[in-house]
Design a protein around this motif. Structure first.
Motif, PDB file in Angstrom:
ATOM      1  N   ASN A  24      11.184  11.201 -11.892  1.00  0.00           N
ATOM      2  CA  ASN A  24      10.618  10.255 -12.792  1.00  0.00           C
ATOM      3  C   ASN A  24       9.127  11.406 -12.350  1.00  0.00           C
ATOM      4  O   ASN A  24       8.128  10.703 -12.813  1.00  0.00           O
ATOM      5  N   ALA A  77       7.337   9.358  -0.502  1.00  0.00           N
ATOM      6  CA  ALA A  77       7.143   8.632  -2.467  1.00  0.00           C
ATOM      7  C   ALA A  77       7.324   9.687  -3.574  1.00  0.00           C
ATOM      8  O   ALA A  77       8.463   9.864  -3.975  1.00  0.00           O
ATOM      9  N   SER A 125       3.015   4.243  -8.015  1.00  0.00           N
ATOM     10  CA  SER A 125       1.414   3.258  -8.478  1.00  0.00           C
ATOM     11  C   SER A 125       1.285   2.632  -7.129  1.00  0.00           C
ATOM     12  O   SER A 125       0.769   1.566  -6.685  1.00  0.00           O
ATOM     13  N   GLY A 126       3.005   2.189  -6.009  1.00  0.00           N
ATOM     14  CA  GLY A 126       2.752   1.914  -5.333  1.00  0.00           C
ATOM     15  C   GLY A 126       2.334   2.446  -3.891  1.00  0.00           C
ATOM     16  O   GLY A 126       2.544   1.819  -2.776  1.00  0.00           O
ATOM     17  N   ASN A 127       1.336   3.286  -4.101  1.00  0.00           N
ATOM     18  CA  ASN A 127       0.889   4.275  -3.143  1.00  0.00           C
ATOM     19  C   ASN A 127      -0.266   4.296  -3.147  1.00  0.00           C
ATOM     20  O   ASN A 127      -0.854   5.044  -3.680  1.00  0.00           O
ATOM     21  N   GLU A 175      14.602  11.076  -8.523  1.00  0.00           N
ATOM     22  CA  GLU A 175      14.406   9.798  -9.351  1.00  0.00           C
ATOM     23  C   GLU A 175      14.981  10.532 -10.708  1.00  0.00           C
ATOM     24  O   GLU A 175      14.757   9.609 -11.629  1.00  0.00           O
ATOM     25  N   CYS A 235       1.134  -1.043   0.152  1.00  0.00           N
ATOM     26  CA  CYS A 235      -0.275  -0.170   0.470  1.00  0.00           C
ATOM     27  C   CYS A 235       0.465   1.435   0.610  1.00  0.00           C
ATOM     28  O   CYS A 235       0.368   2.095  -0.565  1.00  0.00           O
ATOM     29  N   GLY A 236       2.218   0.881   0.591  1.00  0.00           N
ATOM     30  CA  GLY A 236       2.863   2.708   0.335  1.00  0.00           C
ATOM     31  C   GLY A 236       2.695   3.711   1.407  1.00  0.00           C
ATOM     32  O   GLY A 236       3.728   4.113   1.683  1.00  0.00           O
ATOM     33  N   GLU A 252       2.617   6.020 -13.295  1.00  0.00           N
ATOM     34  CA  GLU A 252       2.998   5.149 -13.190  1.00  0.00           C
ATOM     35  C   GLU A 252       4.593   5.031 -11.190  1.00  0.00           C
ATOM     36  O   GLU A 252       4.253   3.801 -11.151  1.00  0.00           O
ATOM     37  N   TYR A 253       4.922   5.828 -11.243  1.00  0.00           N
ATOM     38  CA  TYR A 253       6.390   5.770 -10.502  1.00  0.00           C
ATOM     39  C   TYR A 253       5.630   6.181  -8.615  1.00  0.00           C
ATOM     40  O   TYR A 253       6.146   5.713  -7.998  1.00  0.00           O
ATOM     41  N   THR A 267       5.928   3.928   3.558  1.00  0.00           N
ATOM     42  CA  THR A 267       7.079   4.795   2.571  1.00  0.00           C
ATOM     43  C   THR A 267       8.273   5.952   3.494  1.00  0.00           C
ATOM     44  O   THR A 267       7.584   6.390   3.878  1.00  0.00           O
ATOM     45  N   ARG A 279      16.965   6.759  -0.680  1.00  0.00           N
ATOM     46  CA  ARG A 279      16.043   6.071  -1.621  1.00  0.00           C
ATOM     47  C   ARG A 279      15.235   5.476  -1.182  1.00  0.00           C
ATOM     48  O   ARG A 279      14.805   5.056  -0.041  1.00  0.00           O
ATOM     49  N   ARG A 280      13.523   5.175  -1.320  1.00  0.00           N
ATOM     50  CA  ARG A 280      12.230   5.229  -0.746  1.00  0.00           C
ATOM     51  C   ARG A 280      12.239   3.409  -0.731  1.00  0.00           C
ATOM     52  O   ARG A 280      12.661   3.438  -1.551  1.00  0.00           O
ATOM     53  N   VAL A 281      11.484   3.394   0.099  1.00  0.00           N
ATOM     54  CA  VAL A 281      11.594   1.916   0.505  1.00  0.00           C
ATOM     55  C   VAL A 281      10.448   1.861   0.832  1.00  0.00           C
ATOM     56  O   VAL A 281       9.619   2.734   1.897  1.00  0.00           O
ATOM     57  N   ALA A 282       9.572   0.231   1.471  1.00  0.00           N
ATOM     58  CA  ALA A 282       8.568   0.225   2.067  1.00  0.00           C
ATOM     59  C   ALA A 282       9.245  -0.381   3.703  1.00  0.00           C
ATOM     60  O   ALA A 282       9.945  -1.273   3.918  1.00  0.00           O
TER      61      ALA A 282
END
Lengths: 225, 334
Positions: A187, A178, A199-201, A185, A114-115, A196-197, A118, A124-127
């Protein structure tokens, strides 16, 4: 993190206001949480001049850990050195929230889907829910609490306000962390690429239009420096 | 989650020794995006975790010479954004960038990505769940066989398991004939990536051919002219951040308008990354028209055996291959 400027010294003024309005004592869940967070924050940052004491002062008492499953980790979190003894099973998210009272990163799914959790590790972004806390040894962690420059909001935080990029706000700290990384990045160059970048959230309120607009806006400001 | 001890060796040989000393319940962990996730569901229950991410110099990306070489600890995001890979091997870059989210791609390493476990919902229902799963608990049965099998495989299934191999990058690597460098207690060896994966047969809990204590240390892809004429085409329930319903990794060596050699592998439809030699043979020497591409797609799925709710994957998969072929051919001309 809530600063001392906008929190009453001991929460009393807030309570008094509510009493005056409603005629009897009420303490909402939100104000209770804010009060708790402010106390925890004070514990962390009041000791900033004394790094060795920082971690111990901020931590909640941990549950007992079997010695062969205990680890001591040292890392830098929001610019502050932190050392903690943890159970090896601990996630970075639980370390932040349950031990260090940094409750900005949220537990949504706890499975990396779900993000909401984050944060940045070494930029760098991570979960954080799928990051073993043991893995931050020697690394630099940045959470939403460390993003603003004192009282001055980060351009991404301001853009989320300006574009109404939230409703309930639960996903917002993860979205913002994020989004800051997305810009860094390279993006955030078009609406399509942002979608697109990011979409993890997930935002269950569906504030995506505002989120994309906020990121586009903040990206141009961040690039201007 | 079961308690475990945690070790952090700094060289690959030290990691292998640590594994040997720790015994049967040890696991290597790199990014942890699969393993830690499944530990939270009590599906994976290691007693010893050997974190290999502190091993120095095992994350290089080499693009010089006659091969590409990705060391196991290179993050997925690093390989996906490598300029040479994006330009000359888009099938590899796209397979990585269409997988997961940027957060997970920053965490997950390319070596561990090859060992990702299935997303079958009956498997993930967890050790405390109500559904049997032969992969999770050998001999307990498979709830997917007569259950909601929309996401299940149409190739390589058995009476014991129909779970889909979830990866994207492994599919691209199978298409590109990659080799793996492996280090273990018995020394080092190389393995064609196709031989890493087992069919479920009657032992679906055994997914990989790695021996206990072996770790993947690098992925080697031979350079080929087909790299530029390649794509990873992935069809999902939503546009981004979802597992494949059907995907195709395609790379074409062209002689003018004619295909001289096609590399085709399928994802989202099989119990392991699935090479499609029938379709490759059908294309050799052909001029690639939309009709020929669809014929090749249908040939790729001629051996499919769908269940109750996943029959759509046969036509979807054939069209995914056809579209991928046309995209790859277009790229090979530019």
């Amino acid at each position: 993190m809530t600063g001392s400027d906008d929190m009453p010294e001991d929460g009393k003024a807030d309570t008094d206001n509510r009493t005056a309005r409603s005629g009897f004592f009420t303490l909402s869940r939100r104000s209770a949480l804010e009060g708790g967070a402010a106390i925890a924050a004070a514990a962390i940052f009041a000791d900033a001049s004394s790094p060795a004491k920082t971690a111990t002062a901020a931590q909640s008492a941990p549950l007992p850990v079997a010695s062969d499953q205990a680890l001591t980790i040292s890392a830098t979190i929001n610019g502050q050195p932190v050392a903690a003894e943890i159970d090896a099973r601990t996630s970075l998210l639980d370390l932040l929230r349950e031990r260090l009272a940094l409750t900005g990163a949220k537990k949504g799914c706890d499975h990396g889907q779900c993000g909401a959790c984050t944060v940045h590790v070494d930029g760098r972004r991570v979960a954080s829910c799928l990051t073993l806390a043991a893995k931050i040894e020697g690394r630099e962690v940045l959470t939403i609490e460390g993003l603003s420059d004192g009282a001055a909001l980060h351009p991404m935080q301001q853009a989320f306000i300006d574009h109404d990029a939230l409703q309930c706000g639960y996903c917002t700290p993860g979205q913002i962390m994020a989004a800051v990384a997305c810009v860094a990045e390279g993006n955030a160059t078009s609406k399509e690429r942002i979608r697109e970048y990011m979409s993890g959230n997930i935002c269950r309120c569906g504030a995506y239009v505002g989120i994309v607009a906020a990121i586009e806006d903040a990206a141009s400001k961040m690039e201007r420096g | 989650m079961q308690p475990f001890t945690y070790m952090r060796p700094t060289t690959a040989p030290d990691a292998v020794s640590a594994f040997a000393s720790a015994g049967a319940d040890a696991r290597y962990i790199a990014g942890g995006t699969t393993l830690y996730d499944l530990m939270k569901l009590n599906i994976e229950q290691p007693r010893h975790l050997i974190d290999i991410t502190a091993i120095a110099g095992l994350d290089k990306i080499e693009t010089d010479g006659d091969r590409l070489r990705f060391e196991a600890l290179a993050p997925m995001s690093a390989v996906a954004t490598n300029d040479v890979i994006i330009r000359d091997y888009p099938v590899l870059a796209e397979a990585l960038s269409k997988a997961a989210s940027q957060q997970l791609r920053n965490m997950a390493r390319v070596g561990g990505n090859l060992l990702q476990r299935t997303r079958c919902m009956y498997f993930r229902n967890g050790a405390d769940g109500v559904y049997p799963c032969n992969k999770r608990e050998p001999g307990s049965g498979c709830a997917a066989l007569r259950g909601l099998d929309r996401g299940q495989a149409v190739f390589g299934t058995s009476d014991a398991c129909t779970a889909v191999s979830p990866g994207d990058f492994p599919v691209a690597l199978v298409a590109m004939d990659a080799q793996l460098e492996i280090l273990g207690p018995a020394g080092s060896r190389t393995l064609p990536i196709g031989d890493l994966y087992r069919l479920p047969a009657d032992t679906p809990h055994l997914e990989f051919t790695l021996a206990p204590g072996e770790m993947i240390t690098a992925i080697v892809v031979p350079k080929t002219a087909a790299g530029r004429g390649s794509t990873y085409h992935k069809i999902r329930d939503r546009e981004s951040y979802a597992f494949a319903l059907a995907s195709a990794a395609v790379a074409l060596e062209m002689d003018g308008d004619q295909v001289s050699r096609a590399h085709i592998a399928l994802g989202g439809v099989a119990t392991k990354p699935w090479r499609a030699p029938e379709a490759e043979l059908k294309l050799a020497g052909q001029r690639l028209t939309p009709e020929v591409a669809l014929d090749a797609g249908r040939a790729a799925f001629s051996g499919a055996s769908p269940g109750k709710y996943n029959g759509f994957k046969v036509e979807l998969g054939a069209r995914t291959v056809a579209d991928a072929l046309l995209i790859a051919a277009e790229r090979s001309r530019s």
